[in-house]
Design a protein around this motif. Sequence first.
Motif, mmCIF file in Angstrom:
data_model
loop_
_atom_site.group_PDB
_atom_site.id
_atom_site.type_symbol
_atom_site.label_atom_id
_atom_site.label_comp_id
_atom_site.label_asym_id
_atom_site.label_seq_id
_atom_site.Cartn_x
_atom_site.Cartn_y
_atom_site.Cartn_z
ATOM 1 N N THR A 182 38.918 44.439 36.016
ATOM 2 C CA THR A 182 39.374 43.065 36.299
ATOM 3 C C THR A 182 40.320 43.353 37.699
ATOM 4 O O THR A 182 40.910 42.394 38.253
ATOM 5 C CB THR A 182 40.620 42.442 35.254
ATOM 6 O OG1 THR A 182 41.443 43.616 34.772
ATOM 7 C CG2 THR A 182 39.562 42.076 34.065
ATOM 8 N N ASP B 97 44.996 46.487 34.472
ATOM 9 C CA ASP B 97 43.552 46.060 34.627
ATOM 10 C C ASP B 97 42.763 46.362 33.516
ATOM 11 O O ASP B 97 42.953 47.816 32.954
ATOM 12 C CB ASP B 97 43.051 46.145 35.957
ATOM 13 C CG ASP B 97 43.700 45.227 36.936
ATOM 14 O OD1 ASP B 97 43.967 44.081 36.646
ATOM 15 O OD2 ASP B 97 44.138 45.684 37.958
ATOM 16 N N GLY C 26 42.836 39.831 28.901
ATOM 17 C CA GLY C 26 43.426 38.982 29.995
ATOM 18 C C GLY C 26 42.881 38.157 31.078
ATOM 19 O O GLY C 26 41.507 38.073 30.355
ATOM 20 N N LYS C 27 43.464 37.841 32.032
ATOM 21 C CA LYS C 27 42.563 36.878 32.872
ATOM 22 C C LYS C 27 41.339 37.821 33.638
ATOM 23 O O LYS C 27 41.843 39.079 34.300
ATOM 24 C CB LYS C 27 43.334 36.301 33.881
ATOM 25 C CG LYS C 27 42.904 35.371 35.009
ATOM 26 C CD LYS C 27 44.086 34.861 35.828
ATOM 27 C CE LYS C 27 43.399 33.851 36.930
ATOM 28 N NZ LYS C 27 44.508 33.360 37.511
ATOM 29 N N LYS D 175 39.865 38.805 37.118
ATOM 30 C CA LYS D 175 39.983 38.683 38.345
ATOM 31 C C LYS D 175 39.158 39.423 39.437
ATOM 32 O O LYS D 175 38.320 39.933 38.695
ATOM 33 C CB LYS D 175 41.433 39.314 38.814
ATOM 34 C CG LYS D 175 42.759 38.700 38.070
ATOM 35 C CD LYS D 175 43.881 39.467 38.239
ATOM 36 C CE LYS D 175 43.938 40.921 37.567
ATOM 37 N NZ LYS D 175 45.199 41.698 37.808
ATOM 38 N N THR E 198 32.069 36.395 35.863
ATOM 39 C CA THR E 198 32.747 35.134 35.376
ATOM 40 C C THR E 198 33.229 35.171 33.935
ATOM 41 O O THR E 198 32.600 35.965 33.116
ATOM 42 C CB THR E 198 31.921 33.755 35.891
ATOM 43 O OG1 THR E 198 31.001 33.800 34.692
ATOM 44 C CG2 THR E 198 31.421 33.911 37.321
ATOM 45 N N PRO E 199 34.234 34.495 33.676
ATOM 46 C CA PRO E 199 34.692 34.398 32.486
ATOM 47 C C PRO E 199 33.682 33.846 31.410
ATOM 48 O O PRO E 199 33.601 34.063 30.164
ATOM 49 C CB PRO E 199 35.874 33.444 32.425
ATOM 50 C CG PRO E 199 36.440 33.527 33.899
ATOM 51 C CD PRO E 199 35.197 33.839 34.690
ATOM 52 N N LYS F 208 32.244 35.606 28.013
ATOM 53 C CA LYS F 208 32.754 34.853 26.766
ATOM 54 C C LYS F 208 32.033 35.588 25.402
ATOM 55 O O LYS F 208 33.093 35.469 24.268
ATOM 56 C CB LYS F 208 32.669 33.549 27.015
ATOM 57 C CG LYS F 208 31.291 32.911 26.806
ATOM 58 C CD LYS F 208 31.318 31.355 26.889
ATOM 59 C CE LYS F 208 29.782 30.921 26.802
ATOM 60 N NZ LYS F 208 30.001 29.398 26.996
#
Length: 72
Positions: A17, A24, A53-54, A56, A64-65, A69
């Motif tokens: 990330t 990260d 977490g997010k 990045k 991509t998220p 998923k």
Amino acid sequence: MTGIRETKFSVVDVETTGLNTRKDEILAIAIVPMTGTRIHAYDAFYTLLKPEGKVKAMHIHGLTPDALKNAP
């Protein structure tokens, strides 16, 4: 002594990330075994990992998220 054409090794690629090793997370791991310049694609390993977490740095790794998923 083994020549370079007979040398066995694996190439490892890790996507994260970000660049901070303390914060990260790993998003993807790929391992490709080789003998010299011959790629053993049938023995390659690749997996995605869902971060806590997010996500990045998408402009670098392209993950991509949405792609992550359903990852373990």
